[in-house]
Design an enzyme around this catalytic site. Structure first.
Site: not given
Ligand code: PXP
Length: 238
Positions: A7, A10, A43, A45, A49, A70, A101, A151, A191
């Site tokens: 992922n 970040h 993701h 969003r 962000r 995502e 999340t 998931e 996660h």
């Protein structure tokens, strides 16, 4: 053995902190791929962000491994996914005020909304996974949507493992995994997974895919910082 989806949200978070063009998550995706990632997870969003639509479109062209997008069950982002056609969409809940999340999707409370999003995405050829808490009622409702994969949210396990007390959460995940795979859905997890707690999750029978972000990017900063400082110092001192 499960595959690894990295992922890269970040990386985009650091870029958005300055609204500049570095670090570029598209570069990060390429480097993750060179490192052996089997998939790239991002993701998009609603509040944009971190990941931007530009990132999705570029990664759709540059990422050669599986692209896992995502998304919330939201009309606008589902339409963007249908247009971009990543390999896989993982439907997640989304609240503007959350740091990340925070829980699984509530399929029990919104079966129609989730099923409609699943169908719409599948009709364009996208594999659909649902991000769910390891809760039998949510998993049963998730199975009924016709999704291909689940998931499992490993956040509670990750939290417990930080306190050296993860056995109960691990057993809950193992049972949830059995429920998912006995319904012939593919089993994913993610996660809060770290270099310290990933082992028992990777060993769950029939675990197919792990999605990991924060811990990998955190380590990348640590293993790369010394070199980055040295490169800058050389420019300054000649
Ligand atoms: N899987 C899902 C569905 C997520 O929402 C996230 C966080 O964006 C992850 C996996 C990765 O979590 P982490 O960054 O804690 O590894």
């Amino acid at each position: 053995m499960p595959t690894l989806g990295v992922n890269i949200d970040h990386v985009a978070t650091v870029r958005q902190a300055r609204l500049t063009n570095e670090p570029d998550p598209v570069w990060a995706a390429t480097l993750a791929e060179l490192g052996g990632a089997d998939g790239i997870t991002l993701h998009l969003r609603e509040d944009r962000r971190h990941i931007q639509e530009r990132d999705l479109h570029l990664m759709r062209q540059t990422v050669a491994v599986k692209l896992n997008l995502e998304l919330a069950c939201d009309e606008e982002v589902v339409a963007i996914a249908c247009e971009a056609r990543p390999y896989q969409v993982t439907l997640v809940p989304e609240r503007r005020e959350e740091v990340t999340t925070e829980g699984g999707l509530d399929v029990v409370g919104n079966p129609k909304r989730v099923s409609e999003a699943v169908k719409r995405l599948q009709d364009t050829g996208i594999v659909v996974s649902l991000f769910l808490d390891p809760d039998p009622a949510q998993i049963e409702a998730g199975i009924q949507t016709g999704a291909t994969a689940v998931e499992l949210h490993t956040g509670a396990y990750a939290h417990a493992s930080a306190n050296y007390d993860a056995e109960e959460e691990l057993n809950t995940l193992i049972l949830a995994g059995e429920q998912v795979t006995s319904a012939n859905l593919t089993l994913h997890s993610g996660h809060g997974l770290t270099y310290r707690n990933v082992g028992p999750i990777a060993a769950i029978p029939h675990m197919c895919e792990l999605n990991i972000g924060h811990s990998i990017i955190a380590r990348a900063i640590m293993v790369g910082l010394e070199r980055a400082v040295r490169d800058m110092k050389r420019l300054i001192t000649g």
